[in-house]
Design an enzyme around this catalytic site. Structure first.
Site, PDB file in Angstrom:
ATOM      1  CG  ASP A 284       3.294   0.844  -5.020  1.00  0.00           C
ATOM      2  OD1 ASP A 284       2.049   0.951  -5.085  1.00  0.00           O
ATOM      3  OD2 ASP A 284       3.963   1.378  -4.118  1.00  0.00           O
TER       4      ASP A 284
ATOM      5  CG  ASP B 267      -2.809  -3.498   1.006  1.00  0.00           C
ATOM      6  OD1 ASP B 267      -2.946  -4.708   1.218  1.00  0.00           O
ATOM      7  OD2 ASP B 267      -2.528  -2.690   1.916  1.00  0.00           O
TER       8      ASP B 267
ATOM      9  CG  ASP C  74       7.880   4.763   1.747  1.00  0.00           C
ATOM     10  OD1 ASP C  74       6.853   4.273   1.246  1.00  0.00           O
ATOM     11  OD2 ASP C  74       7.854   5.684   2.596  1.00  0.00           O
TER      12      ASP C  74
ATOM     13  NE  ARG D 189       9.576   6.783  -1.402  1.00  0.00           N
ATOM     14  CZ  ARG D 189       8.272   6.476  -1.293  1.00  0.00           C
ATOM     15  NH1 ARG D 189       7.757   5.519  -2.022  1.00  0.00           N
ATOM     16  NH2 ARG D 189       7.495   7.126  -0.452  1.00  0.00           N
TER      17      ARG D 189
HETATM   18  P1  5GP Z   1      -4.684   0.207  -1.113  1.00  0.00           P
HETATM   19  O1  5GP Z   1      -5.353   1.504  -1.384  1.00  0.00           O
HETATM   20  O2  5GP Z   1      -4.889  -0.834  -2.199  1.00  0.00           O
HETATM   21  O3  5GP Z   1      -4.996  -0.331   0.254  1.00  0.00           O
HETATM   22  O4  5GP Z   1      -3.169   0.519  -0.965  1.00  0.00           O
HETATM   23  C1  5GP Z   1      -2.326   0.617  -2.013  1.00  0.00           C
HETATM   24  C2  5GP Z   1      -1.160   1.465  -1.620  1.00  0.00           C
HETATM   25  O5  5GP Z   1      -0.726   1.223  -0.269  1.00  0.00           O
HETATM   26  C3  5GP Z   1       0.007   1.097  -2.497  1.00  0.00           C
HETATM   27  O6  5GP Z   1       0.017   1.884  -3.672  1.00  0.00           O
HETATM   28  C4  5GP Z   1       1.181   1.396  -1.604  1.00  0.00           C
HETATM   29  O7  5GP Z   1       1.520   2.739  -1.735  1.00  0.00           O
HETATM   30  C5  5GP Z   1       0.674   1.156  -0.196  1.00  0.00           C
HETATM   31  N1  5GP Z   1       1.078  -0.179   0.297  1.00  0.00           N
HETATM   32  C6  5GP Z   1       0.280  -1.258   0.474  1.00  0.00           C
HETATM   33  N2  5GP Z   1       0.976  -2.310   0.923  1.00  0.00           N
HETATM   34  C7  5GP Z   1       2.262  -1.891   1.021  1.00  0.00           C
HETATM   35  C8  5GP Z   1       3.492  -2.549   1.397  1.00  0.00           C
HETATM   36  O8  5GP Z   1       3.579  -3.727   1.736  1.00  0.00           O
HETATM   37  N3  5GP Z   1       4.618  -1.785   1.342  1.00  0.00           N
HETATM   38  C9  5GP Z   1       4.617  -0.466   0.951  1.00  0.00           C
HETATM   39  N4  5GP Z   1       5.781   0.162   0.942  1.00  0.00           N
HETATM   40  N5  5GP Z   1       3.478   0.173   0.586  1.00  0.00           N
HETATM   41  C10 5GP Z   1       2.322  -0.535   0.626  1.00  0.00           C
HETATM   42 MG    MG Z   2       0.953   3.789  -3.715  1.00  0.00          MG
END
Ligand code: 5GP
Ligand code: MG
Length: 181
Positions: free
Chosen positions: A104, A107, A163, A169
């Site tokens: 999704d 980040d 979520d 969701r």
């Molecule tokens: P990363 O490992 O790149 O920091 O984080 C990725 C995961 O963090 C995404 O797959 C998601 O599950 C969660 N995440 C990051 N930003 C958001 C956000 O703005 N909203 C939601 N619901 N989940 C997020």
């Molecule tokens: Mg995720």
């Protein structure tokens, strides 16, 4: 039962129509890569709706992908010390496959970096990543997606599978939670 606080609203950021159009374009881009017997690996939970729509769009572009799921969770600080754990592993044989990881949000990059390494370590022939939303502002790990839906502002987004404390969701659009109290 989980209910939203009365003062909380979700301000739409990407409508279901915009999402559908963008996914069709992404499916076209993936189809253009001429993958051999592609395996889609969707990262749970947040990508389930995106993956479901993406594989239907891939069908529209003539592909017959196989689909599997990996359930990943990150723990600890979202710094280099943060850790990603496998809560449910893929069950498909990865060896020699052209894999497209679907998630999704990209980040900090920890989750995708972990997922790519995992799939590579299982002997995939190629590993690509298709991400719906890219929050470039928060990147900490040098990882990129091959296919990206939308650039996302540095805000917490919900809906379309994503979520906030198990809520939202089900929304067919993507939005930002606002407290209007
Ligand atoms: P990363 O490992 O790149 O920091 O984080 C990725 C995961 O963090 C995404 O797959 C998601 O599950 C969660 N995440 C990051 N930003 C958001 C956000 O703005 N909203 C939601 N619901 N989940 C997020
Ligand atoms: Mg995720």
């Amino acid at each position: 039962m989980a209910e939203s606080p009365a003062a909380e609203t979700v301000k739409p950021l990407f409508s279901s129509q915009e999402i559908a159009r963008r996914i069709d374009a992404l499916a076209g881009d993936i189809a253009a890569c001429d993958l051999h017997d592609p395996l889609i690996v969707a990262v749970l939970k947040g990508s389930f709706m995106f993956a479901a729509d993406l594989i239907r769009a891939l069908h529209g572009h003539g592909l017959t992908p196989e689909i599997d799921f990996v359930f990943l969770a990150s723990y600890g600080e979202s710094t280099t010390g943060g850790e990603v754990k496998i809560l449910r592993d893929v069950t498909s044989a990865i060896e020699g496959r052209d894999v497209v990881i679907v998630d999704d949000i990209l980040d900090t990059g920890q989750t995708l970096d972990f997922a790519k390494s995992l799939i590579k370590s299982r002997g995939a022939r190629s590993v690509r990543a298709c991400i719906l939303l890219d929050k470039t502002a928060r990147r900490q790990v040098d990882v990129t997606a091959d296919f990206t839906g939308f650039a996302c502002p540095d805000k917490f987004v919900v809906g379309y599978g994503m979520d906030l404390g198990h809520r939202y969701r089900e929304l067919p659009f993507i939005g930002v939670v606002e407290n209007s109290a």
